[in-house]
Design a protein around this motif. Sequence first.
Motif, PDB file in Angstrom:
ATOM      1  N   LYS A   1      38.032  49.938  41.234  1.00 22.09           N
ATOM      2  CA  LYS A   1      37.384  49.728  42.544  1.00 22.09           C
ATOM      3  C   LYS A   1      37.046  48.262  42.735  1.00 22.09           C
ATOM      4  O   LYS A   1      37.168  47.718  43.821  1.00 22.09           O
ATOM      5  CB  LYS A   1      36.119  50.576  42.642  1.00 22.09           C
ATOM      6  CG  LYS A   1      36.426  52.016  43.009  1.00 22.09           C
ATOM      7  CD  LYS A   1      35.165  52.788  43.321  1.00 22.09           C
ATOM      8  CE  LYS A   1      35.517  54.239  43.620  1.00 22.09           C
ATOM      9  NZ  LYS A   1      34.808  55.187  42.773  1.00 22.09           N
TER      10      LYS A   1
ATOM     11  N   THR B   1      40.228  50.710  45.069  1.00 22.13           N
ATOM     12  CA  THR B   1      40.179  52.186  45.002  1.00 22.13           C
ATOM     13  C   THR B   1      39.963  52.583  43.548  1.00 22.13           C
ATOM     14  O   THR B   1      40.058  51.745  42.654  1.00 22.13           O
ATOM     15  CB  THR B   1      41.520  52.831  45.427  1.00 22.13           C
ATOM     16  OG1 THR B   1      42.478  52.602  44.369  1.00 22.13           O
ATOM     17  CG2 THR B   1      42.055  52.277  46.703  1.00 22.13           C
TER      18      THR B   1
ATOM     19  N   ASN C   1      37.763  53.813  36.700  1.00 23.07           N
ATOM     20  CA  ASN C   1      37.482  53.828  38.137  1.00 23.07           C
ATOM     21  C   ASN C   1      36.667  52.634  38.577  1.00 23.07           C
ATOM     22  O   ASN C   1      36.928  52.029  39.611  1.00 23.07           O
ATOM     23  CB  ASN C   1      36.724  55.105  38.514  1.00 23.07           C
ATOM     24  CG  ASN C   1      37.679  56.250  38.772  1.00 23.07           C
ATOM     25  OD1 ASN C   1      38.833  56.021  39.132  1.00 23.07           O
ATOM     26  ND2 ASN C   1      37.221  57.459  38.571  1.00 23.07           N
TER      27      ASN C   1
END
Length: 589
Positions: free
Chosen positions: A449, A454, A445
Amino acid sequence: MAATAGAYENLKLHITPEKFYVEACDDGADDVLAIDRVSTEVTLTVKKDVPPSAVTRPIYGILGTIRLVAGSYLIVITKKKKVGECFNHAVWKATDFDILSYKKTMLHLTDLQLQDNKAFLAMLSHILNVDGFYFSTTYDLTHTLQRLANTSPEFQEMSLLERADPRFVWNGHLLREFAAQPEIHRFALPVMHGFIAMHSCSVNGKYFDWLLISRRSCFRAGVRYYVRGIDSEGHAANFVETEQIVHYNGSKASFVQTRGSIPFFWSQRPNLKYKPKPQISKVVNHMDGFQRHFDSQIISYGKQMIVNLVNQKGSEKPLEQTFSKMVNSLGNGMVRYIAFDFHKECSRMRWDRLQLLMDQLAEQQDEFSYFLVDSDGKVVTQQEGIFRSNCMDCLDRTNVIQSLLARRSLQAQLQRLGVLHVGQRIEEQAEFEKIYKNAWADNANACAKQYAGTGALKTDYTRTGKRTQWGLIMDGWNSLIRYYKNNFSDGFRQDAIDLFLGNYSVDEVESISPLHIQKDWKFLALPIIMVVAFSMCIICLLMAGDTWTETLAYVLFWGTASFGTLAIIFYNGKDFVDAPKLVQKEKMD
C-alpha cells in the motif's frame, strides 16, 4: 536504556493567538515548549507561563513543523493505538494527526497562493492518512537488536532523535529545527514508517513474544513507477529492513533481512501501458552508485546474499543480466548473487518449487546465523550476513521468499531456546503457524500500500500456504487498481512524499509554483474527441440509418475516429499520465 534519553509521553497543547505551548505532563516534568506563531522561534519555558486563556487539548507527540505558502505549520499526533510491548516498552501506532497553521488568517494570500496552499495541505493529509506510522517514547525502534547491542555508553545517553538511524526516521525533515536545539529533544519524537506486529505466542505450553518489524527507508522513497533503481548516493528505491524478533525467558533472538530495488540506474515510467518497459540508463556510470550501495550495505549488515526473483525472459531479462554482470565486475567476496525466476518456477500453481530456492540458500543461511543474546545480556551469536531480496517492485514475490527464510531462521531459534523439541517443526504448530502467516501477509499488504497504492499480490499463499482461485481473482482486482493509481494518481502521491520528506521545499517568493505547469491543449482535446467519437459510434449503432450501408459507413467513420484517437493517446502515453510536478524525476535518475 537511560530514562533521560526518552521522549515525553503525555503532552498537552495550549493554543493562544500568539503562541503554541506544548506542556510535558509526565511525572516530575515541568517543561513547556513555546512556539512563537509570528517569529516561529522555539524556546523552553515553564508551566506558570501558560496563559489561563489558552485553548487546551491532549496530544501524543509532535511530528514536526513545515513551511507552506501560508507560512509555517505544526503537525501533531492526536490519536494513537497501542501495538504491544517490546521488552516492556510500549509501542504505538499514530492513527490521527492535526496540521495547525501559525498564521491566524489567510488574508495575506492571493487566490492563486490560497489554491497552492490548499494543494500542499492536501498532500500532507494524504501522507498522514497512509497507514503505518509507529513510535515509542522509551525505545529506539529504528535500530535492530544487533545494532543496539553493539553501541557505546555515549550512545545510550543520547536522546531518541540523536541516536535514531536517519534512514528510518520519516519525520527527520519536519524535526530539523528541533534537532538543532538539544535542550528540547525530549519533545522530538522520531517516527518510523512501515509495519509492526507483536504477538504473545505459546508452543508446547511455553510462552514467548514474537515480533515482526519492517522499517521503510526515507531515502529515495516514492511510488512504484516513479522511483526505481538507485540514486547517486547508492540509496535504493523501496528499501525496507525487516527484523523478526523472539523474546523467551529473558533471551532475545533476531533475524534481519532487507529488500530494495535493483541497485543501478533504471526507470519504468508509466505510459498508460499495463506494464511499461523498464529502461536501463545508457548515460551514467552504474558502477559508482552500485558500489556505494553495497559498501554501505556491508557496513550495516555484513555479507550480502542477493536473491533476485525477476523473470529471466521478456522485459525483465536485461535487468537480471545487468545485475548479475555487475556483481561479477564488483568482484567483492562479501557479495554473492543468486537468480531465481519466480514466475517461471512457480507457474501453474507449482508453489512447492519454492523449496528448490530454499535448499539452495540453506547453507548460506546457516553460515549467516542470527543474533542471540541470553537472559544475562551476553551475546551468544551474531548475524554475519543478510539476504537482500528483490523482484521488480520488491513487494509480492519478495515477501513470499522473505517469509520462508524467516521461518527457517525461527525454527532454528526456537529449537535452540528450547521452545520446540528436537524434530518438531513450526508448520505443525497450527495456532502459531496461523499467527505467523497472517502477520507476514499483513506485512506484505502494508509495504505494498505504501509503495504501489494497493494491497500485495500472492498473499493467499503467505496466509494459507496454498495458491487459491479466490486469491487469483483478488490479485486481478488489485492489479487493476494498481494500474489506475500508477497512471492517474501517482504523480500526486509522489509529490506528497517529496514535500513531506523535504525533497521539495516551498519557496514563498516563487512567482509561479510548479503546480501550475499547464498541459498542452492537445492533451485536453484528444480524450474529449475520443469520447465524442465513441459516443457517436454507439448512437449510430442504436439509431440505424435508412439503409444498412449508411449505418455501416457512419459506424466505421466514428469507430475509426475513436480508435485512431485512442492510438494517438497511447502512443503519447507518457504525456497523459499524472506525473510528479515538484521534483523533476527525470533529472534525478
